[in-house]
Design an enzyme around this catalytic site. Structure first.
Site, PDB file in Angstrom:
ATOM      1  N   GLU A   1      69.253 -24.250  13.527  1.00 34.74           N
ATOM      2  CA  GLU A   1      70.272 -23.891  12.535  1.00 34.74           C
ATOM      3  C   GLU A   1      70.201 -24.917  11.399  1.00 34.74           C
ATOM      4  O   GLU A   1      70.426 -26.106  11.625  1.00 34.74           O
ATOM      5  CB  GLU A   1      71.656 -23.894  13.178  1.00 34.74           C
ATOM      6  CG  GLU A   1      72.748 -23.400  12.236  1.00 34.74           C
ATOM      7  CD  GLU A   1      74.087 -23.199  12.940  1.00 34.74           C
ATOM      8  OE1 GLU A   1      74.609 -22.077  12.916  1.00 34.74           O
ATOM      9  OE2 GLU A   1      74.615 -24.162  13.526  1.00 34.74           O
TER      10      GLU A   1
ATOM     11  N   GLU B   1      82.519 -17.219  20.075  1.00 33.11           N
ATOM     12  CA  GLU B   1      81.152 -17.718  19.891  1.00 33.11           C
ATOM     13  C   GLU B   1      81.034 -18.976  20.735  1.00 33.11           C
ATOM     14  O   GLU B   1      81.931 -19.830  20.702  1.00 33.11           O
ATOM     15  CB  GLU B   1      80.896 -18.034  18.418  1.00 33.11           C
ATOM     16  CG  GLU B   1      79.516 -18.625  18.148  1.00 33.11           C
ATOM     17  CD  GLU B   1      79.220 -18.802  16.663  1.00 33.11           C
ATOM     18  OE1 GLU B   1      80.143 -18.598  15.832  1.00 33.11           O
ATOM     19  OE2 GLU B   1      78.072 -19.152  16.335  1.00 33.11           O
TER      20      GLU B   1
END
Ligand SMILES: *[C@@H]1O[C@H](CO)[C@@H](O)[C@H](O)[C@H]1NC(C)=O
Ligand SMILES: *[C@@H]1O[C@H](CO)[C@@H](O)[C@H](O)[C@H]1NC(C)=O
Length: 255
Positions: free
Chosen positions: A237, A144
């Site tokens: 986020e 990621e």
């Protein structure tokens, strides 16, 4: 069926409304509030994505597309979360065109992102690009790669922390696309996570190429060019607090 087919044939892909610019695309601007609600718009999807909402004592998030012009999309999200220490949600725009290519076949990934976020009270959050790579096209995540344009009282996943409890970068002061970044590395329990965080400040208008972040990992951290880029998302986020996030213009292309 007859009338439906006729209707579909007659719906223009480009608005013909005279007062609108001719390149505005008709989009579904309905607000999304469900945990995994999404809507497809051209080469993108808007994903409301409240993946960690069960960790919250209470909260909600609503996302909606506001416009699309050419390959540039605009959207907004508001969220409020209390309780729990983990991430609750990642409202994002996902690119669906050009993914599942090997890194070796990608030349560049030009992107524009103009955004703002108004935070109310104590907020823990970030604003970031979120990329994933896999050993196979569409396969499980191997790496990621996050590129944080804002860090609001949050911090990256890291294998190392100092005595004060702060994440320790594996590499400092990396110059990419006109900004300086610290690179953090660690596992989230499933895959390796590389996070590029600005050495200071926030970038609310990003204009540049995303691929050099991948090149840096290929050249310095042993990431294989045979990895497939399986996911390319960008959004807000949220861990806790209350915020309104607005993107006035976002685009990403993989060449
Ligand atoms: C977000 O905005 C919608 C529509 O204006 C509103 O109904 C909702 O309560 C808001 N949610 C949050 C978390 O602010
Ligand atoms: C990073 O760069 C800044 C300014 O260019 C410099 O002041 C600082 O010492 C550098 N830090 C490290 C760890 O190299």
């Amino acid at each position: 069926m007859f009338s439906l087919s006729l209707l579909l044939l007659c719906v223009p892909l480009v608005s013909s409304t005279p007062h609108m610019h001719k390149h505005y695309v008709r989009v579904d601007t309905a607000p999304l509030s469900g945990q995994y609600d999404s809507v497809n718009v051209g080469q993108y999807s808007l994903l409301n994505n409240l993946w960690g909402e069960n960790g919250a004592a209470s909260g909600s998030q609503t996302s909606q597309i506001t416009s699309m012009k050419g390959s540039t999309i605009a959207w907004k999200t508001n969220w409020t979360w209390t309780g729990g220490n983990g991430v609750k949600s990642f409202a994002n725009i996902q690119l669906n065109t050009g993914i599942n290519q090997q890194l070796s076949t990608i030349s560049n990934m030009p992107s524009t992102w103009h955004w703002s976020q108004s935070n109310t009270g104590a907020v823990v959050a970030d604003v970031a690009y979120d990329l994933f790579t896999s050993d196979t096209p569409g396969g499980s995540n191997t790496n990621e790669i996050m590129i944080w344009l804002a860090n609001v009282n949050s911090g990256p996943i890291s294998a190392q922390y100092n005595a004060a409890g702060h994440a320790v970068p594996i590499s400092k002061n990396i110059s990419i696309e006109g900004h300086k970044w610290n690179l953090y590395s660690g596992s989230n329990g499933y895959n390796q996570v590389y996070s590029f965080l600005l050495t200071s400040g926030t970038v609310k208008s990003f204009q540049g190429d995303i691929y050099p972040f991948l090149s840096h990992l290929i050249d310095n951290e042993g990431m294989s060019t045979s990895q497939y880029l399986t996911t390319a998302q960008a959004g807000t986020e949220a861990t806790s607090g209350k915020a309104k996030f607005t993107t006035s213009a976002y685009s990403l292309t993989i060449n």
